[in-house]
Design an enzyme around this catalytic site. Structure first.
Site, mmCIF file in Angstrom:
data_model
loop_
_atom_site.group_PDB
_atom_site.id
_atom_site.type_symbol
_atom_site.label_atom_id
_atom_site.label_comp_id
_atom_site.label_asym_id
_atom_site.label_seq_id
_atom_site.Cartn_x
_atom_site.Cartn_y
_atom_site.Cartn_z
ATOM 1 N N LEU A 182 -4.546 7.843 19.919
ATOM 2 C CA LEU A 182 -4.751 6.813 20.940
ATOM 3 C C LEU A 182 -3.517 6.636 21.818
ATOM 4 O O LEU A 182 -3.612 6.623 23.047
ATOM 5 C CB LEU A 182 -5.118 5.475 20.277
ATOM 6 C CG LEU A 182 -5.281 4.295 21.239
ATOM 7 C CD1 LEU A 182 -6.390 4.567 22.257
ATOM 8 C CD2 LEU A 182 -5.581 3.011 20.482
ATOM 9 N N ASP A 235 11.431 4.410 13.947
ATOM 10 C CA ASP A 235 10.764 4.077 12.683
ATOM 11 C C ASP A 235 10.458 2.591 12.733
ATOM 12 O O ASP A 235 11.356 1.751 12.660
ATOM 13 C CB ASP A 235 11.662 4.411 11.485
ATOM 14 C CG ASP A 235 10.912 4.171 10.174
ATOM 15 O OD1 ASP A 235 9.821 3.569 10.215
ATOM 16 O OD2 ASP A 235 11.416 4.576 9.113
ATOM 17 N N TYR A 267 -7.582 -0.310 4.251
ATOM 18 C CA TYR A 267 -7.196 -0.074 5.657
ATOM 19 C C TYR A 267 -7.598 -1.276 6.524
ATOM 20 O O TYR A 267 -6.769 -1.860 7.230
ATOM 21 C CB TYR A 267 -7.849 1.215 6.166
ATOM 22 C CG TYR A 267 -7.846 1.329 7.667
ATOM 23 C CD1 TYR A 267 -6.642 1.439 8.371
ATOM 24 C CD2 TYR A 267 -9.038 1.310 8.398
ATOM 25 C CE1 TYR A 267 -6.636 1.527 9.760
ATOM 26 C CE2 TYR A 267 -9.038 1.398 9.774
ATOM 27 C CZ TYR A 267 -7.833 1.502 10.455
ATOM 28 O OH TYR A 267 -7.833 1.574 11.822
HETATM 29 N N1 LIG Z 1 -8.534 6.725 15.300
HETATM 30 C C1 LIG Z 1 -9.544 5.873 15.256
HETATM 31 O O1 LIG Z 1 -10.734 6.282 15.181
HETATM 32 C C2 LIG Z 1 -9.279 4.397 15.280
HETATM 33 C C3 LIG Z 1 -10.378 3.516 15.222
HETATM 34 C C4 LIG Z 1 -10.143 2.134 15.297
HETATM 35 C C5 LIG Z 1 -8.851 1.651 15.433
HETATM 36 N N2 LIG Z 1 -7.801 2.536 15.470
HETATM 37 C C6 LIG Z 1 -6.447 1.980 15.590
HETATM 38 O O2 LIG Z 1 -5.832 2.582 16.710
HETATM 39 C C7 LIG Z 1 -4.422 2.703 16.500
HETATM 40 C C8 LIG Z 1 -3.997 4.129 16.771
HETATM 41 O O3 LIG Z 1 -4.666 5.000 15.878
HETATM 42 P P1 LIG Z 1 -4.567 6.583 16.042
HETATM 43 O O4 LIG Z 1 -5.885 7.140 15.644
HETATM 44 O O5 LIG Z 1 -3.985 6.941 17.353
HETATM 45 O O6 LIG Z 1 -3.535 6.930 14.875
HETATM 46 P P2 LIG Z 1 -2.766 8.301 14.611
HETATM 47 O O7 LIG Z 1 -3.285 9.394 15.492
HETATM 48 O O8 LIG Z 1 -2.788 8.511 13.134
HETATM 49 O O9 LIG Z 1 -1.276 7.976 15.077
HETATM 50 C C9 LIG Z 1 -0.470 7.103 14.332
HETATM 51 C C10 LIG Z 1 0.833 6.940 15.061
HETATM 52 O O10 LIG Z 1 1.661 6.064 14.296
HETATM 53 C C11 LIG Z 1 2.948 6.636 14.212
HETATM 54 N N3 LIG Z 1 3.635 6.176 13.009
HETATM 55 C C12 LIG Z 1 3.243 6.302 11.730
HETATM 56 N N4 LIG Z 1 4.175 5.760 10.900
HETATM 57 C C13 LIG Z 1 5.158 5.285 11.695
HETATM 58 C C14 LIG Z 1 6.398 4.631 11.461
HETATM 59 N N5 LIG Z 1 6.825 4.319 10.222
HETATM 60 N N6 LIG Z 1 7.171 4.309 12.523
HETATM 61 C C15 LIG Z 1 6.760 4.607 13.775
HETATM 62 N N7 LIG Z 1 5.619 5.223 14.068
HETATM 63 C C16 LIG Z 1 4.826 5.558 13.039
HETATM 64 C C17 LIG Z 1 2.716 8.135 14.196
HETATM 65 O O11 LIG Z 1 3.910 8.802 14.558
HETATM 66 P P3 LIG Z 1 4.195 10.368 14.158
HETATM 67 O O12 LIG Z 1 2.876 11.052 14.170
HETATM 68 O O13 LIG Z 1 5.136 10.835 15.235
HETATM 69 O O14 LIG Z 1 4.830 10.351 12.817
HETATM 70 C C18 LIG Z 1 1.610 8.240 15.240
HETATM 71 O O15 LIG Z 1 2.157 8.271 16.535
HETATM 72 C C19 LIG Z 1 -4.180 2.245 15.047
HETATM 73 O O16 LIG Z 1 -3.738 0.922 15.081
HETATM 74 C C20 LIG Z 1 -5.555 2.315 14.405
HETATM 75 O O17 LIG Z 1 -5.674 1.365 13.380
HETATM 76 C C21 LIG Z 1 -7.986 3.890 15.405
#
Ligand SMILES: NC(=O)c1ccc[n+]([C@@H]2O[C@H](COP(=O)([O-])OP(=O)(O)OC[C@H]3O[C@@H](n4cnc5c(N)ncnc54)[C@H](OP(=O)(O)O)[C@@H]3O)[C@@H](O)[C@H]2O)c1
Length: 319
Positions: free
Chosen positions: A14, A46, A136
């Protein structure tokens, strides 16, 4: 004057598209990542380190932070709930504290999994009773409560907004980054399955509303513009909002769309309906449809790209 946005989790599914939407719209959009940081566009932060959060905010000086960084993998959150709590809840609270004390707007991205998804309950409104089906969802809900309570304790009006979204798809480095994109890979894998081999089973029970990451990015940008507008200073703007496409499909419905677009047979895949096992402790959300009325009331466009159209363009299918 150029406005500045900081996007946490910009190396993820996202955040990368949120950054791109703000960037195209003329904002200075700085992202943060951890293992996949790539400065200068995506700086390393971080988010578990509160001092590092403050340092980055003081360096970047954003007007708004879109908080996408999280652990959004249900299995991983259930396997290590305290790590999920630290990332999804505690670091979100620390971020809210740091943004509010600097007068920065925070948009906290949340999920439809704050709701149980039990049959007959949807559509859910922002104030509908929450009841997350898994660790989650619980940590994302606790994160919502944490950032809102920091705002309340500091009497910061219109400075924290929660935006709930459902399952996401869009441009991704790796199809595994999205629970929707990965189905396209599975369709390709299924082409190699021989008639005597087991087929790939795909859920044909839970209703999903796949929503495009660029559309979420646009809503974030429109929210930022609205909440930062000095003309709205005296208004009490909502603190919890929801965005969703209206494309209702099971995962099996999604692979059928993909098969049609790609002109591929579905012989190596089959639909399944999860068995009800009373007492197995697994809560399976059936329908978490999010009502988007509160966004519409704010005058924000809740239209989305057509699912089939987007995928045809993405894979270059012009049939
Ligand atoms: N994906 C879905 O279908 C979905 C649905 C509903 C809601 N959401 C929400 O949307 C948001 C984004 O989800 P996404 O799917 O884009 O997730 P994602 O692709 O798994 O990306 C997670 C991000 O968080 C970063 N991250 C993880 N641990 C970290 C830390 N300790 N410090 C700093 N950064 C950290 C990762 O960085 P690195 O990769 O560089 O380590 C990555 O950029 C989340 O809040 C999720 O709950 C997602």
């Amino acid at each position: 004057m150029t406005q500045i946005v900081l996007i946490t989790g910009a190396s993820g599914l996202l955040g990368s598209q949120v950054q791109s939407v703000f960037d195209i719209d003329g904002w200075k959009a700085i992202g943060t990542g951890l293992t996949r940081a790539s400065p200068p566009e995506i700086v390393k932060l971080d988010i578990l380190d509160a001092t590092a959060i403050e340092r980055v905010l003081d360096e970047v000086k954003p007007q708004v932070v879109i908080h996408c960084a999280a652990n959004r993998f249900p299995d991983s959150c259930s396997a290590n709930p305290s790590a999920a709590q630290a990332l999804n809840v505690d670091s979100s609270a620390a971020l809210a504290s740091a943004t509010i004390s600097r007068g920065i707007l925070l948009v906290y991205i949340s999920t439809d999994y704050v709701f149980s998804g039990r049959k007959g309950e949807a559509p859910y409104h922002p104030a509908s009773p929450t009841d997350p089906p898994n660790v989650y969802g619980q940590t994302k809900l606790d994160g919502e409560k944490a950032v809102l309570s920091v705002a309340e304790s500091k009497t910061a009006k219109n400075k924290v907004v929660v935006l709930r979204v459902p399952v996401l798809y869009g441009s991704a480095n790796d199809p595994k980054d999205s629970a929707v994109n990965v189905l396209m890979s599975q369709l390709w894998e299924s082409q190699k399955i021989q008639p005597d081999q087991p087929k790939i089973k795909v859920d044909d029970w839970a209703l999903r509303y796949p929503t495009n990451t660029s559309d979420v990015g646009r809503v974030c940008r429109d929210l930022a513009t609205l909440y930062l507008d000095p003309a709205n200073e005296e208004r009490e703007l909502p603190s919890v909002l929801q965005f969703s496409s209206e494309d209702r499909m099971t995962k099996w419905g999604i692979v059928n769309v993909f098969a049609e677009i790609m002109g591929l047979p579905l012989d190596g895949m089959e639909p399944f309906v999860p068995e009800e096992k009373p007492g197995d402790g697994v809560k399976r959300p059936y329908d978490c449809h999010l009502d988007t009325g509160a966004l519409k009331d704010l005058g924000i466009n809740v239209g989305t790209v057509n699912f089939q159209f987007w995928w045809r363009k993405e894979v270059g299918a012009f049939r």
